[in-house]
Design an enzyme around this catalytic site. Structure first.
Site, PDB file in Angstrom:
ATOM      1  N   ASP A 123       0.877  -1.165   0.000  1.00 28.72           N
ATOM      2  CA  ASP A 123       0.000   0.000   0.000  1.00 28.72           C
ATOM      3  C   ASP A 123       0.921   1.224   0.000  1.00 28.72           C
ATOM      4  O   ASP A 123       2.089   1.146   0.400  1.00 28.72           O
ATOM      5  CB  ASP A 123      -0.943   0.005   1.214  1.00 28.72           C
ATOM      6  CG  ASP A 123      -2.123   0.964   0.972  1.00 28.72           C
ATOM      7  OD1 ASP A 123      -2.047   1.777   0.025  1.00 28.72           O
ATOM      8  OD2 ASP A 123      -3.115   0.899   1.717  1.00 28.72           O
TER       9      ASP A 123
HETATM   10  C1  BGC Z   1      -4.938   3.441   0.020  1.00 30.10           C
HETATM   11  C2  BGC Z   1      -5.021   2.472  -1.144  1.00 30.10           C
HETATM   12  C3  BGC Z   1      -4.775   3.200  -2.426  1.00 30.10           C
HETATM   13  C4  BGC Z   1      -3.419   3.878  -2.361  1.00 30.10           C
HETATM   14  C5  BGC Z   1      -3.086   4.654  -3.614  1.00 30.10           C
HETATM   15  C6  BGC Z   1      -3.667   4.275  -0.006  1.00 30.10           C
HETATM   16  O1  BGC Z   1      -3.750   5.324   0.908  1.00 30.10           O
HETATM   17  O2  BGC Z   1      -4.998   2.732   1.236  1.00 30.10           O
HETATM   18  O3  BGC Z   1      -6.274   1.864  -1.165  1.00 30.10           O
HETATM   19  O4  BGC Z   1      -4.863   2.313  -3.505  1.00 30.10           O
HETATM   20  O5  BGC Z   1      -3.425   4.808  -1.286  1.00 30.10           O
HETATM   21  O6  BGC Z   1      -3.875   5.791  -3.722  1.00 30.10           O
END
Ligand code: BGC
Length: 743
Positions: A231
């Site tokens: 993530d």
């Molecule tokens: C989120 C993800 C997301 C990623 C990219 C993170 O803060 O938890 O779900 O895909 O950011 O934006």
């Protein structure tokens, strides 16, 4: 550092440095182009493409190019329709492809452990089977367009509070049966190109450096052969992450992580094979993406996708209550439409999934377009607290009194729920309830339309309004879909994917939702969602699986076939009402004489009729995989199907069971090794050990009986571990010999 090149990545003639470089992003959304390996673009996801071409961020702050905003998972799940979800996935993949996106970051499939979870709108359900089947359909749809999916957030990321540090402390059974089950199903059946590991820790270890999770379970048990991506910002120690099974760190960190891996390799702290594995996975992803790019070409038709979004949203609406058949509205009735959301609809969540829609249906306009009578409008309240509340209420009451029916839009504003924080409560804003009270006093024929991402306490609304339409978050065409449902153009068939409790204090994780000191204890175990309310025999406001229709259905006599692949249930459903309609059929199982702790019933499968005309019957056949009947056996760390009598309940909701059948399911071969810690009772249940013990007992002086004291001595003795029998005169050597024989 060696410049040797091994594994698949070698085909591309990569040096060790190249391989390490492939393991982290070039910037926010892209990977590095290395040698002949193409740079890839990854983007959010999940209910629309958030393609940023200017400033970038992962919080939904900067602009993205317009894309269709389909219903977020909270809405989509209410369709209980994998085929529909697959169509949405395909359309999303098509849009992503046309915007040069190689991987769309979704689906989010974490289980809704608690209604306060800030990201409830981005997840499907409190149930792993429903989540798994819908998530798999989404992945298959997206990937059919030549775009990869990213199954997220792996794993046990069930709240937003302290999400980058918090440890989800979960016992093995709930971890396997509730929190990992949907991940396992989707990985094995839909083969997502990537899996995104979450921010949180699991039983103390960061997901991004959790060897057990990323390697033992994901790759070795489930056979995952794609890329494990972090993530955004989840990596704490890149070298430890690569060693544990992480392939790609996102976003790029300017080369710091690459340097750390190179240093760890030189210091002998990480095996080169781990770097090879990560590089090979990224090379393979690039190959898939290159093949996917060949599917580019025709631009998606924005109008067609908006129409699909409306069709889908109509399927996702749940009719919670319809006392006195207030709905569907009768053509020509005069209507008072009330509430800010009728004019400025709330249709998606906030944060990284925030989509810039291609168009937005305004509910008020859509109602006016379908109404054959006069439609007035009053704002009623504001979500930002501006305006004179008393004045707004007075106008709304006046409009309601002057019309034949009031349609009141209530719900949560965008600032009240979002990624990044959890809610403190599950209340509708007090001013909205005050408004509803006064409107209903003036106009008893009131329909409430709800917009929200997380579950709300609905008792006060039930007490006031005869009809309640739950639109959850319904995407950019939700306004049109709501009009379709309230006028009966669409006969609702949506079902709740989450229980609506009577009060927050009833919920399973009420006492330890946020835990303390960055540790969250999953104390409710496997009793998540309806499993909890059923086990405790508690009343709920609306049960899991609930949803009404404008017609009625009867269920025929079911047949259940048991074979080595599982269960196959068939049942005839008849439309006994006066409108065409579609019925969602839910299959729950239970095992009355189980030797393990089980909830009273668990969803194992579901299906639906086609649209049935009045009087028409249709057959629904649902296959339940044998593996879905299995529980996680903690003594031997394996899935086991317990043999015995299974009750198969077939219902219209988890608490509206229409037919039940008992079937015998043969059990798996299962043997718990007898050890010194096994009890006498357990040992005697094993024929071989029982025979050996019999001989030992024969050699002992007198076995006591407790008849004189009114004690069932045999039951008491049965609970004594074998190694404690020495205290009763059993020779230790004789016992040791017994275990030697066993091994
Ligand atoms: C989120 C993800 C997301 C990623 C990219 C993170 O803060 O938890 O779900 O895909 O950011 O934006």
């Amino acid at each position: 550092m060696s410049n040797s090149a091994t594994g698949q990545a070698d085909g591309a003639g990569l040096t060790t440095e190249d391989k390490i470089a492939l393991g982290s992003g070039a910037d926010f959304w892209t990977t590095k182009a290395v040698g002949t390996i193409a740079s890839l673009t990854l983007t959010d996801g999940p209910h629309g493409v958030r393609r940023q071409q200017g400033a970038t961020d992962h919080l939904g702050l900067s602009k993205s190019v317009p894309a269709t905003c389909f219903p977020p998972a909270v809405g989509l799940a209410q369709s209980w329709d994998p085929e529909l979800v697959q169509r949405v996935g395909k359309a999303l993949g098509f849009e992503a492809r046309s915007l040069d996106v190689d991987v769309l970051l979704g689906p989010g499939i974490n289980i809704k452990r608690d209604p306060r979870g800030g990201r409830s709108f981005e997840y499907y359900s409190e149930d792993p089977i429903l989540t798994g089947q819908l998530g798999a359909a989404w992945v298959i749809g997206v990937q059919s367009a030549g775009v990869g999916a990213s199954l997220k957030h792996f794993a046990a990321n069930n709240s937003e509070h302290d999400r980058m540090r918090s440890s989800s402390d979960v016992d093995p059974r709930p971890l396997r049966e509730i929190y990992l089950r949907a991940f396992s199903h989707i990985v094995r059946t839909a083969r997502p190109w990537t899996v995104m590991c979450s921010y949180n820790r699991i039983n103390g270890v960061h997901a991004a450096q959790n060897q057990w999770l990323l390697t033992r379970v994901l790759r070795e048990e489930w056979g995952f052969d794609g890329v494990v991506v972090s993530d955004w910002g989840a990596v704490v120690d890149r070298a430890a992450s690569v060693a544990a099974g992480l392939d790609l760190q996102m976003p790029g960190d300017g080369g710091r992580g690459d340097a750390a891996v190179a240093h760890a390799l030189e210091a002998g702290e990480i095996a080169e094979s781990a770097i090879d594995r990560a590089a090979a996975a990224v090379v393979d992803l690039a190959a898939k993406a290159t093949r996917g790019r060949a599917q580019s070409g025709v631009k998606p038709d924005v109008t067609e996708h908006h129409a699909l979004a409306r069709e889908v949203a109509g399927r996702c609406v749940v009719l919670l209550r319809n006392s006195g058949d207030v709905l569907p509205l009768t053509p020509g009735q005069s209507l008072a439409v009330i509430g800010e959301f009728a004019e400025s609809p709330r249709f998606q969540g906030g944060g990284s999934s925030h989509v810039n829609p291609t168009a937005v249906d305004i509910p008020l306009d859509e109602i006016r377009a379908l109404a054959a009578g006069p439609v007035s409008y009053a704002r009623g309240f504001t979500t930002d607290g501006s305006g004179d509340a008393a004045q707004l209420r007075a106008e709304a009451v006046h409009a309601a009194a002057a019309a034949q029916v009031a349609v009141v839009f209530l719900g949560l504003g965008a600032s009240q729920e979002s990624e990044g924080f959890d809610r403190e409560d599950i209340e509708l804003p007090a001013d909205q309830l005050e408004l509803l009270t006064e409107v209903v006093r003036a106009q008893p024929h009131t329909v409430v339309v709800l917009a929200h991402g997380g579950v709300l306490r609905l008792g006060p609304v039930v007490d006031l309004a005869p009809a309640i339409v739950d639109a959850a978050l319904s995407g950019q065409a939700g306004g049109g879909a709501i009009a379709d449902v309230i006028f009966g153009v669409v006969n609702p068939s949506g079902r709740l994917a989450e229980t609506v409790p009577i009060r927050l204090a009833d919920t399973p994780a009420y006492l330890d939702f946020h835990g303390e000191n960055s540790h969250v204890r999953y104390g409710e175990g496997i009793h998540v969602g309806y499993r909890w309310y059923d086990a405790r025999d508690m009343d709920v406001c609306f049960p899991f699986g609930h949803g009404l229709s404008y017609t009625s259905f009867t269920y025929g006599d079911p047949t259940v076939v048991v074979d080595e692949s599982g269960l196959r249930i068939s049942i005839d459903i008849t439309n006994t009402g006066r409108r065409p309609g579609r019925e969602v059929v839910q299959i729950y199982t239970s095992v009355a004489d189980s030797t393990i702790v089980r909830p009273p019933r668990e969803l194992k499968g579901f299906g639906a009729t086609s649209e049935l005309a009045p009087g028409q019957s249709g057959r629904v056949t649902v296959a339940i995989l044998r593996e879905d009947l299995a529980y996680w056996e903690t003594r031997t760390d394996q899935w086991i199907v317990e043999g015995g009598t299974y009750r198969v309940d077939i219902g219209s909701s988890s608490r509206d069971i229409r037919a039940s059948v008992d079937v015998t399911v043969p059990g798996d071969d299962f043997h718990v090794p007898i050890t010194a810690e096994s009890t006498l009772g357990e040992a005697l249940a094993d024929p071989k050990t029982a025979a050996a013990l019999g001989e030992l007992f024969a050699g002992m002086s007198e076995v006591p009986t407790g008849d004189a004291f009114g004690v069932d001595m045999m039951r008491m003795i049965a609970s004594i571990p074998l190694n404690r029998l020495t205290g009763f005169g059993m020779p230790a050597e004789a016992l040791d010999a017994l275990f030697d024989e066993q091994t």
